[in-house]
Scaffold this motif. Sequence first.
Motif, PDB file in Angstrom:
ATOM      1  N   GLY A  37      -2.226 -18.129  18.004  1.00  0.00           N
ATOM      2  CA  GLY A  37      -1.527 -17.223  18.575  1.00  0.00           C
ATOM      3  C   GLY A  37      -2.576 -16.077  19.279  1.00  0.00           C
ATOM      4  N   LYS A  38      -3.734 -16.182  18.588  1.00  0.00           N
ATOM      5  CA  LYS A  38      -4.813 -15.272  18.946  1.00  0.00           C
ATOM      6  C   LYS A  38      -5.682 -15.876  19.928  1.00  0.00           C
ATOM      7  CE  LYS A  38      -5.113 -11.245  16.593  1.00  0.00           C
ATOM      8  NZ  LYS A  38      -5.264  -9.918  17.092  1.00  0.00           N
ATOM      9  N   MET A  39      -5.723 -17.138  20.050  1.00  0.00           N
ATOM     10  CA  MET A  39      -6.650 -17.826  20.750  1.00  0.00           C
ATOM     11  C   MET A  39      -6.039 -18.360  22.280  1.00  0.00           C
ATOM     12  SD  MET A  39      -9.389 -17.874  19.078  1.00  0.00           S
ATOM     13  CE  MET A  39     -10.577 -19.230  19.871  1.00  0.00           C
ATOM     14  N   THR A  40      -4.966 -18.360  22.123  1.00  0.00           N
ATOM     15  CA  THR A  40      -4.155 -19.012  23.518  1.00  0.00           C
ATOM     16  C   THR A  40      -4.451 -17.461  24.690  1.00  0.00           C
ATOM     17  OG1 THR A  40      -2.062 -19.755  24.600  1.00  0.00           O
ATOM     18  CG2 THR A  40      -1.764 -18.012  22.762  1.00  0.00           C
ATOM     19  N   LYS A  41      -4.651 -18.226  25.927  1.00  0.00           N
ATOM     20  CA  LYS A  41      -4.664 -17.441  27.000  1.00  0.00           C
ATOM     21  C   LYS A  41      -3.473 -17.588  27.932  1.00  0.00           C
ATOM     22  CE  LYS A  41      -8.792 -15.864  26.221  1.00  0.00           C
ATOM     23  NZ  LYS A  41      -9.083 -16.593  24.767  1.00  0.00           N
ATOM     24  N   THR A  42      -2.925 -18.817  27.871  1.00  0.00           N
ATOM     25  CA  THR A  42      -1.443 -18.889  28.629  1.00  0.00           C
ATOM     26  C   THR A  42      -0.527 -18.576  28.153  1.00  0.00           C
ATOM     27  OG1 THR A  42      -1.432 -21.357  27.900  1.00  0.00           O
ATOM     28  CG2 THR A  42      -2.904 -21.014  29.839  1.00  0.00           C
ATOM     29  N   ASN A  43      -0.410 -18.337  26.605  1.00  0.00           N
ATOM     30  CA  ASN A  43       0.547 -18.127  25.771  1.00  0.00           C
ATOM     31  C   ASN A  43       1.879 -19.357  25.641  1.00  0.00           C
ATOM     32  OD1 ASN A  43      -0.242 -15.487  25.219  1.00  0.00           O
ATOM     33  ND2 ASN A  43       0.949 -14.696  27.075  1.00  0.00           N
ATOM     34  N   VAL A  80       2.171 -17.702  14.999  1.00  0.00           N
ATOM     35  CA  VAL A  80       1.590 -17.264  16.565  1.00  0.00           C
ATOM     36  C   VAL A  80       2.434 -16.085  17.077  1.00  0.00           C
ATOM     37  CG1 VAL A  80       2.299 -18.270  18.720  1.00  0.00           C
ATOM     38  CG2 VAL A  80       1.608 -20.010  16.989  1.00  0.00           C
ATOM     39  N   ARG A  81       3.727 -15.914  16.758  1.00  0.00           N
ATOM     40  CA  ARG A  81       4.296 -14.581  17.404  1.00  0.00           C
ATOM     41  C   ARG A  81       4.167 -13.457  16.544  1.00  0.00           C
ATOM     42  NH1 ARG A  81       8.170 -15.504  21.776  1.00  0.00           N
ATOM     43  NH2 ARG A  81       9.572 -14.431  20.558  1.00  0.00           N
ATOM     44  N   GLU A  82       3.619 -13.587  15.219  1.00  0.00           N
ATOM     45  CA  GLU A  82       3.133 -12.295  14.623  1.00  0.00           C
ATOM     46  C   GLU A  82       2.338 -11.727  15.441  1.00  0.00           C
ATOM     47  OE1 GLU A  82       1.507 -11.102  10.618  1.00  0.00           O
ATOM     48  OE2 GLU A  82       3.023 -12.379  10.438  1.00  0.00           O
ATOM     49  N   VAL A  83       1.248 -12.447  16.015  1.00  0.00           N
ATOM     50  CA  VAL A  83       0.099 -11.827  16.523  1.00  0.00           C
ATOM     51  C   VAL A  83       0.196 -11.892  18.167  1.00  0.00           C
ATOM     52  CG1 VAL A  83      -1.355 -12.346  14.639  1.00  0.00           C
ATOM     53  CG2 VAL A  83      -1.201 -14.023  16.588  1.00  0.00           C
ATOM     54  N   ASN A  84       1.058 -12.678  18.527  1.00  0.00           N
ATOM     55  CA  ASN A  84       1.211 -12.677  19.891  1.00  0.00           C
ATOM     56  C   ASN A  84       2.672 -12.871  20.215  1.00  0.00           C
ATOM     57  OD1 ASN A  84       1.192 -13.260  22.622  1.00  0.00           O
ATOM     58  ND2 ASN A  84      -0.453 -14.647  22.562  1.00  0.00           N
ATOM     59  N   PRO A  85       3.472 -11.968  20.423  1.00  0.00           N
ATOM     60  CA  PRO A  85       5.178 -12.187  20.536  1.00  0.00           C
ATOM     61  C   PRO A  85       5.316 -12.596  22.034  1.00  0.00           C
ATOM     62  CG  PRO A  85       4.451  -9.813  19.862  1.00  0.00           C
ATOM     63  CD  PRO A  85       3.213 -10.406  20.197  1.00  0.00           C
ATOM     64  N   ASP A  86       4.301 -12.794  22.873  1.00  0.00           N
ATOM     65  CA  ASP A  86       4.694 -13.209  24.210  1.00  0.00           C
ATOM     66  C   ASP A  86       4.647 -14.868  24.268  1.00  0.00           C
ATOM     67  OD1 ASP A  86       5.189 -10.745  25.231  1.00  0.00           O
ATOM     68  OD2 ASP A  86       3.225 -10.412  25.818  1.00  0.00           O
ATOM     69  N   ALA A  87       3.923 -15.480  23.179  1.00  0.00           N
ATOM     70  CA  ALA A  87       3.653 -16.889  23.212  1.00  0.00           C
ATOM     71  C   ALA A  87       4.814 -17.647  22.839  1.00  0.00           C
ATOM     72  CB  ALA A  87       2.351 -16.926  22.253  1.00  0.00           C
ATOM     73  N   LEU A 104     -15.518 -21.480  16.815  1.00  0.00           N
ATOM     74  CA  LEU A 104     -14.889 -20.885  18.068  1.00  0.00           C
ATOM     75  C   LEU A 104     -13.920 -19.950  17.757  1.00  0.00           C
ATOM     76  CD1 LEU A 104     -13.874 -24.480  19.593  1.00  0.00           C
ATOM     77  CD2 LEU A 104     -15.577 -22.956  20.258  1.00  0.00           C
ATOM     78  N   VAL A 105     -13.587 -19.845  16.369  1.00  0.00           N
ATOM     79  CA  VAL A 105     -12.536 -18.722  16.055  1.00  0.00           C
ATOM     80  C   VAL A 105     -13.475 -17.499  15.621  1.00  0.00           C
ATOM     81  CG1 VAL A 105     -10.918 -18.094  14.290  1.00  0.00           C
ATOM     82  CG2 VAL A 105     -11.074 -20.518  14.951  1.00  0.00           C
ATOM     83  N   PRO A 106     -13.157 -16.320  16.240  1.00  0.00           N
ATOM     84  CA  PRO A 106     -13.731 -14.887  16.158  1.00  0.00           C
ATOM     85  C   PRO A 106     -13.883 -14.605  14.823  1.00  0.00           C
ATOM     86  CG  PRO A 106     -12.365 -15.244  18.148  1.00  0.00           C
ATOM     87  CD  PRO A 106     -12.200 -16.294  17.411  1.00  0.00           C
ATOM     88  N   ASP A 107     -14.652 -13.862  14.370  1.00  0.00           N
ATOM     89  CA  ASP A 107     -14.889 -13.178  13.022  1.00  0.00           C
ATOM     90  C   ASP A 107     -13.652 -12.426  12.771  1.00  0.00           C
ATOM     91  OD1 ASP A 107     -17.125 -14.551  12.538  1.00  0.00           O
ATOM     92  OD2 ASP A 107     -18.269 -12.860  12.941  1.00  0.00           O
ATOM     93  N   ASP A 108     -13.068 -11.715  13.546  1.00  0.00           N
ATOM     94  CA  ASP A 108     -11.794 -10.902  13.409  1.00  0.00           C
ATOM     95  C   ASP A 108     -10.639 -11.689  13.075  1.00  0.00           C
ATOM     96  OD1 ASP A 108     -12.070 -11.436  16.177  1.00  0.00           O
ATOM     97  OD2 ASP A 108     -10.342 -10.081  16.523  1.00  0.00           O
ATOM     98  N   VAL A 109     -10.487 -12.542  13.698  1.00  0.00           N
ATOM     99  CA  VAL A 109      -9.373 -13.622  13.449  1.00  0.00           C
ATOM    100  C   VAL A 109      -9.545 -14.292  12.117  1.00  0.00           C
ATOM    101  CG1 VAL A 109      -8.179 -15.822  14.385  1.00  0.00           C
ATOM    102  CG2 VAL A 109      -9.084 -13.844  15.993  1.00  0.00           C
TER     103      VAL A 109
END
Length: 365
Positions: free
Chosen positions: A152-158, A182-189, A301-306
């Motif tokens: 959810g954090k990594m997608t750009k297209t959702n 996925v939806r917890e961090v990106n409700p639009d995905a 590839l996964v950022p530290d904050d993620v």
Amino acid sequence: MFSLRKSAVLIIALVMVLTFGLMGCGSDSDTDDSDKLKVGFVFVGPAGDHGWSYTHDQGRKYLEEELPYVKTTTLESVSDNDAEKAITQLVEQGNKIIFTTSFGFMDPTISVAEKYPDVTFMHCSGYKTAGNAGNYFGRIYQPRYLSGLAAGKMTKTNVIGYVAAFPIPEVVRGINAFTLGVREVNPDAVVKVVWTQTWLDPPKEKDAAKSLLEQNADVIAQHQDSPGPLQAAEEKGVYSIGYNCDMSKFAPKGYLTSPVWNWGPYYVDVVKSVKEGTWKSEAYWGSMADQVVDLAAMSSLVPDDVKKLVEDKKGKITSGEWDVFTGPIKDQKGNIKVPEGKKMSDEEMLGFDWFVEGVEGTIDN
């Protein structure tokens, strides 16, 4: 005459040496094996599938390493229709504990168990038991949820694609857990699901991933035994999430992580309990706290904050403070299925026949 007699003596001597030599080798081997506890495994795929059967075979190897008194035998690529014959074969070969490692082996396992009450049977991922037959599985939905956070954090297209095997509760439960992450961090995905009706068919599973990529998915996840979906994502230059074991070598440029299995310690515990006479039939569903399931190391590839977000949630799960299917949870139509603060029971989770909000797909394929 002397020459012929001499030759005959030499031949007889040579035959005797070879005979006794072979008898000696066979005797030593038989003695070693006869002292060991024989344990059989039935796999639905090849041990080298880099997926489900591979993880069970790694557990089998761990078992032999940890318990030198154990001798294992495996039967690979066994179909559901041939399972009863394969299990019976292992019994007749003297195996006293038999692990059957596919959902479709459940009824054949119980059938053979009824005929051989002195043998212990353990079936993976099913729900039936008998006096001498238990079942076991792991809460793989927990690391699936964590991998969903990363997706959810990594997608750009959702749009996230999910290549799924069969529409059974086990697979549905995994898709739901992943989507909740996925939806917890990106409700639009959204998570788009394609069914393959296979466990291991690399070309078909790769094609299923390609169909999702054509729908603008930029992360591909899977419940399949082959790395086919990851390879499709890699070729397209998008992110991927594996399953069963660390699959990073199959998609080094886009791999994020994998929900993984660790069967070895559990196999050791079961065999020890049988040998010590303490084994009892049960339905075991191990968690991340038991370490039978986990999330593979996340790639660079996964950022530290993620990574920190995922680790914090993992801590809450392993401590028992929180679990994935805790309300409020809505279904695809937006109806509340699990009220706020309520946690789904094991029985409810094991019988999943509906998708959570955010999943695009149907279960009756």
